[in-house]
Enzyme design. Structure first.
Site, mmCIF file in Angstrom:
data_model
loop_
_atom_site.group_PDB
_atom_site.id
_atom_site.type_symbol
_atom_site.label_atom_id
_atom_site.label_comp_id
_atom_site.label_asym_id
_atom_site.label_seq_id
_atom_site.Cartn_x
_atom_site.Cartn_y
_atom_site.Cartn_z
ATOM 1 N N ASP A 10 -20.398 44.064 9.120
ATOM 2 C CA ASP A 10 -21.500 44.131 8.881
ATOM 3 C C ASP A 10 -21.493 44.642 7.472
ATOM 4 O O ASP A 10 -21.232 46.043 6.931
ATOM 5 C CB ASP A 10 -21.846 44.897 9.220
ATOM 6 C CG ASP A 10 -23.737 43.801 8.694
ATOM 7 O OD1 ASP A 10 -24.387 43.209 8.156
ATOM 8 O OD2 ASP A 10 -24.777 45.018 8.683
ATOM 9 N N GLU A 70 -2.757 46.184 16.823
ATOM 10 C CA GLU A 70 -2.077 46.817 17.705
ATOM 11 C C GLU A 70 -2.410 45.982 19.130
ATOM 12 O O GLU A 70 -1.998 45.894 20.429
ATOM 13 C CB GLU A 70 -2.723 47.772 18.209
ATOM 14 C CG GLU A 70 -2.148 49.723 17.274
ATOM 15 C CD GLU A 70 -3.141 50.610 18.108
ATOM 16 O OE1 GLU A 70 -3.130 50.230 18.834
ATOM 17 O OE2 GLU A 70 -3.269 52.044 17.233
#
Length: 525
Positions: free
Chosen positions: A210, A260
């Site tokens: 956002d 990751e």
């Protein structure tokens, strides 16, 4: 999603040509009868979403919140608000969505918190605990600078000290109950990383960020050009509230975490109109995708729509990232209403669905778009958007595009809820727009979307990442997908035009005598 002619790529790039579907959680489906959509309601409708053919969902905030801004004021970013369910309900949703072949992405709200977040509660009680937010002394008798809130009024509110004396001012670019975080504080960055890992560990496939051009603010907080008003970046005026260069360090932090987790992705809400600056958000160590809102902002005009498409493609190409297309979301008027309302608005919205779904890259649909829902003119008593209240009723706010979805039956709540009331009232005349009614009608807007999404996923004509443009009559355009060969023609004029040669795959309206009617689009090969 693989088509003949596509170059094989790593499965972790699943998002590159995906069709996402935005679920405004409050308005999608209510399972418990309280009139508000919830996580179990979404899970109950996964069969519909699979039938529609979407690849992934974007869920709007369902975190703990006092709901001052319908969940975008987050009090605890690592828990589910009881209004929507609990963590077990979320885990069930993720597991079953994956079983249906649908990815789950969720909102991340890093620019601000709720004023009920424990950090802000501490800040009000103890001046030594304010560094995680942006507190400043006033300028004379007024706020620190001239910044205005996106929701109207000043972006600053003064607090009282614990002893009752006047204190400093805190920044809130949105509602007064949404204080902006100070991203120079290490605890703010550490908390974001913790939030990312929390949801990734629960199986989330990505995030929509956002106000991705917010967060960072220049240290001296200079005055903005007052002509920029309360818009959030779609202008060329000096506006230090947004798009500060420091924001890119935050996106690099997010990307380091996501890298990751194979297959995890992030898309940013970026209201930046400068192509070069927008492309910076899509560098290889920042966001995977970025909303380019040019199609949302463009009127139904062939020349302006072509310009919007070309600019969006150029921005994405400069960053070597896929373009990301959308026509609507929970913050803007629905297409049917924007394009003229009534029959004309419906026809133009159907045509634009083919224009958008024919483009290379990523598409985000907004729930209800596939039903051809218009905005609803709500009575004053029903409006809940803080924009309405902060503007003294001058801005009607965004609730008109957030009315719950009609699923079945002949009267409200149209299967949205087992109860009798809904958080926003539903129009009596939506019986003709229900999912149930449209699934039975081969010519409905829902049938058009289903057919278009299926072709987009499976037909060889949709291969390739580049477009070429053809000459077209005034008020029209025609583009071709290089690599696959799909031709999309839009007639935005007020007269019928001859169809170009080719086999018709799909049209947004009935065709006759080799002519393309006004307000209509067609796919050909």
């Amino acid at each position: 999603m693989r088509r003949a002619g596509d170059t094989p790529r790593d499965a972790s790039d699943w998002w590159r040509d995906a069709t996402f579907y935005q679920v405004y959680v409050r308005s999608f489906a209510d399972s418990d009868g309280d009139g508000v959509g919830d996580l179990d309601g979404i899970r109950d409708r996964l069969g519909y979403l699979e039938l529609l053919g979407v690849d992934a969902l974007w869920l709007t905030p369902f975190f703990r919140s006092p709901m001052a801004d319908h969940g975008y004021d987050v009090a605890d970013p690592r828990d589910v608000d009881p209004l929507f369910g609990d963590l077990d309900a979320f885990d069930r949703l993720v597991s079953e969505a994956h079983a249906h072949g649908i990815k789950i992405t969720i909102d991340l709200v890093p620019n601000h918190t709720s004023d009920e977040h424990v950090w802000f509660t501490e800040a009000l009680a103890d001046p030594r605990a304010r560094d995680r937010y942006i507190f400043r002394p006033g300028r004379g008798d007024g706020p620190p600078n001239n910044w205005v809130s996106v929701f109207g009024g000043s972006a600053w509110t003064q607090v009282a000290e614990p002893d009752g004396t006047p204190g400093p001012w805190y920044l809130h670019l949105f509602d007064v109950r949404q204080p902006d975080l100070n991203w120079e504080h290490p605890e703010v960055r550490a908390d974001l990383e913790q939030t990312l890992r929390f949801w990734l560990a629960r199986g989330v496939d990505g995030f929509r960020i956002d106000v991705a051009h917010g967060m960072a603010k220049p240290a001296d907080l200079p005055d903005m050009d007052p002509r920029a008003g309360n818009t959030i970046g779609q202008h060329d005026l000096y506006d230090p509230r947004f798009d500060d260069d420091g924001v890119h360090d935050i996106h690099r932090l997010v990307r380091r975490v996501l890298d990751e987790y194979p297959g995890a992705m992030a898309v940013g809400e970026i209201w930046v109109t400068d192509n070069e600056r927008l492309a910076r958000y899509l560098r290889p160590d920042e966001l995977h995708l970025g909303f380019n809102f040019r199609l949302v902002l463009a009127p139904f005009d062939a020349a302006e729509l072509r310009t919007a498409i070309e600019a969006s493609l150029a921005t994405a190409a400069a960053a070597q990232a896929p373009p990301t297309w959308t026509l609507s979301n929970h913050d803007v008027a629905r297409e049917v209403t924007r394009y003229g309302d009534g029959h004309q608005g419906e026809q133009r919205a159907r045509a634009m669905a083919l224009v958008e779904l024919g483009l290379p890259g990523v598409v985000y649909l907004y729930n209800g778009e596939e039903l051809g829902l218009p905005n609803v003119a709500l009575p004053d008593w029903a409006i809940q958007d803080p924009k309405y209240f902060r503007s003294g009723g001058q801005d009607r706010g965004r609730d008109g595009c957030r009315v719950p979805l009609p699923w079945e039956g002949g009267e409200p709540p149209f299967g949205f809820s087992p109860g009798t009331s809904t958080w926003l009232p539903m129009p009596q005349d939506w019986a003709k727009l229900t999912v149930e009614r449209q699934l039975e009608d081969a010519d409905s807007t829902l049938s058009l979307y289903r057919h278009a999404i299926e072709l987009r996923k499976s037909h060889a004509a949709f291969a390739g990442t580049e477009l070429e443009w053809y000459g077209a009559p005034a008020g029209c355009f025609a583009y071709r997908r290089k690599g696959g060969g799909l031709v999309c023609v839009l007639n935005a004029s007020d007269t019928a035009v001859p169809l170009p040669p080719g086999e018709i795959l799909l049209a947004s309206d009935a065709l006759a005598d080799g002519m393309l009617p006004p307000d209509t689009a067609v796919w050909l090969v």
